[in-house]
Design a protein around this motif. Sequence first.
Motif, PDB file in Angstrom:
ATOM      1  N   LEU A   4     -29.735 -10.515 -26.346  1.00 20.11           N
ATOM      2  CA  LEU A   4     -31.089 -10.520 -25.783  1.00 20.11           C
ATOM      3  C   LEU A   4     -31.324  -9.379 -24.793  1.00 20.11           C
ATOM      4  CD1 LEU A   4     -31.552 -14.367 -25.233  1.00 20.11           C
ATOM      5  CD2 LEU A   4     -32.617 -12.927 -26.977  1.00 20.11           C
ATOM      6  N   LYS A   5     -30.350  -8.465 -24.662  1.00 18.53           N
ATOM      7  CA  LYS A   5     -30.481  -7.393 -23.675  1.00 18.53           C
ATOM      8  C   LYS A   5     -31.767  -6.585 -23.826  1.00 18.53           C
ATOM      9  CE  LYS A   5     -28.114  -3.644 -21.290  1.00 18.53           C
ATOM     10  NZ  LYS A   5     -29.308  -2.867 -21.058  1.00 18.53           N
ATOM     11  N   PRO A   6     -32.202  -6.213 -25.053  1.00 17.06           N
ATOM     12  CA  PRO A   6     -33.471  -5.469 -25.150  1.00 17.06           C
ATOM     13  C   PRO A   6     -34.650  -6.240 -24.545  1.00 17.06           C
ATOM     14  CG  PRO A   6     -32.276  -5.367 -27.232  1.00 17.06           C
ATOM     15  CD  PRO A   6     -31.545  -6.360 -26.356  1.00 17.06           C
ATOM     16  N   ASP A   7     -34.637  -7.567 -24.699  1.00 18.34           N
ATOM     17  CA  ASP A   7     -35.707  -8.396 -24.136  1.00 18.34           C
ATOM     18  C   ASP A   7     -35.596  -8.473 -22.614  1.00 18.34           C
ATOM     19  OD1 ASP A   7     -36.843  -9.133 -26.702  1.00 18.34           O
ATOM     20  OD2 ASP A   7     -35.051 -10.353 -26.977  1.00 18.34           O
ATOM     21  N   PHE A   8     -34.357  -8.548 -22.109  1.00 23.01           N
ATOM     22  CA  PHE A   8     -34.168  -8.524 -20.651  1.00 23.01           C
ATOM     23  C   PHE A   8     -34.600  -7.174 -20.097  1.00 23.01           C
ATOM     24  CE2 PHE A   8     -31.340 -12.210 -21.350  1.00 23.01           C
ATOM     25  CZ  PHE A   8     -31.755 -13.030 -20.317  1.00 23.01           C
ATOM     26  N   ASP A   9     -34.258  -6.088 -20.808  1.00 23.74           N
ATOM     27  CA  ASP A   9     -34.691  -4.751 -20.386  1.00 23.74           C
ATOM     28  C   ASP A   9     -36.214  -4.696 -20.291  1.00 23.74           C
ATOM     29  OD1 ASP A   9     -32.040  -3.907 -20.376  1.00 23.74           O
ATOM     30  OD2 ASP A   9     -32.184  -2.796 -22.264  1.00 23.74           O
ATOM     31  N   ALA A  10     -36.887  -5.236 -21.298  1.00 24.11           N
ATOM     32  CA  ALA A  10     -38.354  -5.231 -21.327  1.00 24.11           C
ATOM     33  C   ALA A  10     -38.936  -6.031 -20.155  1.00 24.11           C
ATOM     34  CB  ALA A  10     -38.858  -5.786 -22.655  1.00 24.11           C
ATOM     35  N   ALA A  11     -38.196  -7.054 -19.713  1.00 27.84           N
ATOM     36  CA  ALA A  11     -38.636  -7.879 -18.578  1.00 27.84           C
ATOM     37  C   ALA A  11     -38.277  -7.224 -17.240  1.00 27.84           C
ATOM     38  CB  ALA A  11     -38.002  -9.265 -18.669  1.00 27.84           C
ATOM     39  N   GLY A  12     -37.575  -6.088 -17.291  1.00 29.68           N
ATOM     40  CA  GLY A  12     -37.158  -5.417 -16.059  1.00 29.68           C
ATOM     41  C   GLY A  12     -35.957  -6.075 -15.405  1.00 29.68           C
ATOM     42  N   ALA A  13     -35.136  -6.741 -16.218  1.00 29.88           N
ATOM     43  CA  ALA A  13     -33.994  -7.497 -15.689  1.00 29.88           C
ATOM     44  C   ALA A  13     -32.668  -6.839 -16.060  1.00 29.88           C
ATOM     45  CB  ALA A  13     -34.026  -8.929 -16.218  1.00 29.88           C
ATOM     46  N   VAL A  14     -31.758  -6.839 -15.100  1.00 32.46           N
ATOM     47  CA  VAL A  14     -30.407  -6.315 -15.262  1.00 32.46           C
ATOM     48  C   VAL A  14     -29.460  -7.496 -15.442  1.00 32.46           C
ATOM     49  CG1 VAL A  14     -28.602  -4.978 -14.108  1.00 32.46           C
ATOM     50  CG2 VAL A  14     -30.995  -4.418 -13.714  1.00 32.46           C
ATOM     51  N   LEU A  15     -28.479  -7.356 -16.336  1.00 32.02           N
ATOM     52  CA  LEU A  15     -27.519  -8.428 -16.607  1.00 32.02           C
ATOM     53  C   LEU A  15     -26.163  -8.086 -15.987  1.00 32.02           C
ATOM     54  CD1 LEU A  15     -28.389  -8.840 -20.383  1.00 32.02           C
ATOM     55  CD2 LEU A  15     -28.921 -10.488 -18.575  1.00 32.02           C
ATOM     56  N   VAL A  16     -25.673  -8.977 -15.123  1.00 32.15           N
ATOM     57  CA  VAL A  16     -24.371  -8.771 -14.484  1.00 32.15           C
ATOM     58  C   VAL A  16     -23.541 -10.040 -14.633  1.00 32.15           C
ATOM     59  CG1 VAL A  16     -23.149  -8.300 -12.321  1.00 32.15           C
ATOM     60  CG2 VAL A  16     -25.344  -7.169 -12.776  1.00 32.15           C
ATOM     61  N   GLY A  17     -22.381  -9.909 -15.268  1.00 27.52           N
ATOM     62  CA  GLY A  17     -21.428 -11.009 -15.365  1.00 27.52           C
ATOM     63  C   GLY A  17     -20.347 -10.827 -14.325  1.00 27.52           C
ATOM     64  N   LEU A  18     -19.909 -11.910 -13.698  1.00 26.37           N
ATOM     65  CA  LEU A  18     -18.911 -11.815 -12.642  1.00 26.37           C
ATOM     66  C   LEU A  18     -17.863 -12.895 -12.835  1.00 26.37           C
ATOM     67  CD1 LEU A  18     -19.855 -11.093  -8.969  1.00 26.37           C
ATOM     68  CD2 LEU A  18     -17.938 -12.570  -9.517  1.00 26.37           C
ATOM     69  N   SER A  19     -16.594 -12.476 -12.821  1.00 26.87           N
ATOM     70  CA  SER A  19     -15.490 -13.430 -12.935  1.00 26.87           C
ATOM     71  C   SER A  19     -14.314 -12.918 -12.112  1.00 26.87           C
ATOM     72  CB  SER A  19     -15.069 -13.614 -14.401  1.00 26.87           C
ATOM     73  OG  SER A  19     -14.125 -12.633 -14.786  1.00 26.87           O
ATOM     74  N   PRO A  20     -13.284 -13.766 -11.938  1.00 20.13           N
ATOM     75  CA  PRO A  20     -12.114 -13.325 -11.180  1.00 20.13           C
ATOM     76  C   PRO A  20     -11.161 -12.442 -11.989  1.00 20.13           C
ATOM     77  CG  PRO A  20     -11.918 -15.657 -11.716  1.00 20.13           C
ATOM     78  CD  PRO A  20     -13.257 -15.205 -12.219  1.00 20.13           C
ATOM     79  N   ASP A  21     -11.464 -12.188 -13.261  1.00 21.06           N
ATOM     80  CA  ASP A  21     -10.597 -11.333 -14.074  1.00 21.06           C
ATOM     81  C   ASP A  21     -10.617  -9.900 -13.564  1.00 21.06           C
ATOM     82  OD1 ASP A  21      -9.718 -13.226 -16.082  1.00 21.06           O
ATOM     83  OD2 ASP A  21     -11.776 -13.198 -16.822  1.00 21.06           O
ATOM     84  N   GLY A  22      -9.529  -9.174 -13.810  1.00 21.38           N
ATOM     85  CA  GLY A  22      -9.422  -7.778 -13.406  1.00 21.38           C
ATOM     86  C   GLY A  22     -10.218  -6.848 -14.299  1.00 21.38           C
ATOM     87  N   VAL A  23     -10.348  -5.615 -13.854  1.00 19.08           N
ATOM     88  CA  VAL A  23     -11.131  -4.612 -14.576  1.00 19.08           C
ATOM     89  C   VAL A  23     -10.560  -4.337 -15.969  1.00 19.08           C
ATOM     90  CG1 VAL A  23     -11.843  -2.185 -14.542  1.00 19.08           C
ATOM     91  CG2 VAL A  23     -12.009  -3.554 -12.469  1.00 19.08           C
ATOM     92  N   LYS A  24      -9.233  -4.275 -16.094  1.00 20.53           N
ATOM     93  CA  LYS A  24      -8.628  -4.018 -17.414  1.00 20.53           C
ATOM     94  C   LYS A  24      -8.996  -5.118 -18.399  1.00 20.53           C
ATOM     95  CE  LYS A  24      -4.742  -1.073 -16.279  1.00 20.53           C
ATOM     96  NZ  LYS A  24      -3.516  -1.080 -15.527  1.00 20.53           N
ATOM     97  N   SER A  25      -8.990  -6.353 -17.924  1.00 13.22           N
ATOM     98  CA  SER A  25      -9.385  -7.487 -18.763  1.00 13.22           C
ATOM     99  C   SER A  25     -10.859  -7.351 -19.165  1.00 13.22           C
ATOM    100  CB  SER A  25      -9.154  -8.794 -18.006  1.00 13.22           C
ATOM    101  OG  SER A  25      -9.634  -9.895 -18.750  1.00 13.22           O
ATOM    102  N   HIS A  26     -11.708  -6.985 -18.209  1.00 10.40           N
ATOM    103  CA  HIS A  26     -13.138  -6.791 -18.494  1.00 10.40           C
ATOM    104  C   HIS A  26     -13.338  -5.701 -19.542  1.00 10.40           C
ATOM    105  CE1 HIS A  26     -14.458  -9.624 -15.612  1.00 10.40           C
ATOM    106  NE2 HIS A  26     -14.849  -8.822 -14.628  1.00 10.40           N
ATOM    107  N   ASP A  27     -12.627  -4.587 -19.390  1.00 13.46           N
ATOM    108  CA  ASP A  27     -12.772  -3.477 -20.342  1.00 13.46           C
ATOM    109  C   ASP A  27     -12.420  -3.927 -21.762  1.00 13.46           C
ATOM    110  OD1 ASP A  27     -13.607  -1.695 -18.381  1.00 13.46           O
ATOM    111  OD2 ASP A  27     -11.633  -0.790 -18.105  1.00 13.46           O
ATOM    112  N   LYS A  28     -11.320  -4.669 -21.882  1.00  9.48           N
ATOM    113  CA  LYS A  28     -10.875  -5.168 -23.186  1.00  9.48           C
ATOM    114  C   LYS A  28     -11.902  -6.135 -23.781  1.00  9.48           C
ATOM    115  CE  LYS A  28      -6.879  -7.469 -24.423  1.00  9.48           C
ATOM    116  NZ  LYS A  28      -5.616  -8.069 -24.092  1.00  9.48           N
ATOM    117  N   PHE A  29     -12.371  -7.061 -22.943  1.00 10.35           N
ATOM    118  CA  PHE A  29     -13.364  -8.070 -23.341  1.00 10.35           C
ATOM    119  C   PHE A  29     -14.642  -7.397 -23.822  1.00 10.35           C
ATOM    120  CE2 PHE A  29     -16.403 -11.470 -21.464  1.00 10.35           C
ATOM    121  CZ  PHE A  29     -16.361 -12.252 -22.598  1.00 10.35           C
TER     122      PHE A  29
END
Length: 156
Positions: free
Chosen positions: A56-81
């Motif tokens: 749904l990111k294109p629709d969030f973009d159209a609404a002027g909304a930024v999507l940010v996910g936050l978890s305790p995982d490290g950056v390397k895990s985030h990159d892989k995910f």
Amino acid sequence: MEHIKIGDEAPDFDLPGDGGTRVSLSAHRGKIVVLFFYPKDDTSGCTVEAIDFTALKPDFDAAGAVLVGLSPDGVKSHDKFKKKHALAVDLASDEDKTTLERYGVWVEKSMYGRKYMGVERTTLLIDRDGRIARIWNKVKVPGHAAEVLAAANDIG
């Protein structure tokens, strides 16, 4: 642990993000921010949630909304995910759990009688002034991203 409420100013943070970036709330002032806290990269519910937001990111973009996910995982895990599932959301890493605690989503959980600390799946909709407009606690993933999009369009 703080309890945040609708109308409160969302606590700022500056955390390491995927791809060697920094993710901060203040960098998005003037935009709507969808901040979703999730327990763990590449687990079933978290993967579906991140894929649903990405779809749904294109629709969030159209609404002027930024999507940010936050978890305790490290950056390397985030990159892989992010790479594995072609995610189009920013992922912030809070390994010391300071931000998770400030938002009150690092909580005692229980599974099969065993108690442990973990992230309570929660989504916040933050308005252009940095105030919390909506809170979804104990999120059930199916249909959630679409519900958040509808709320983002309402405050757009």
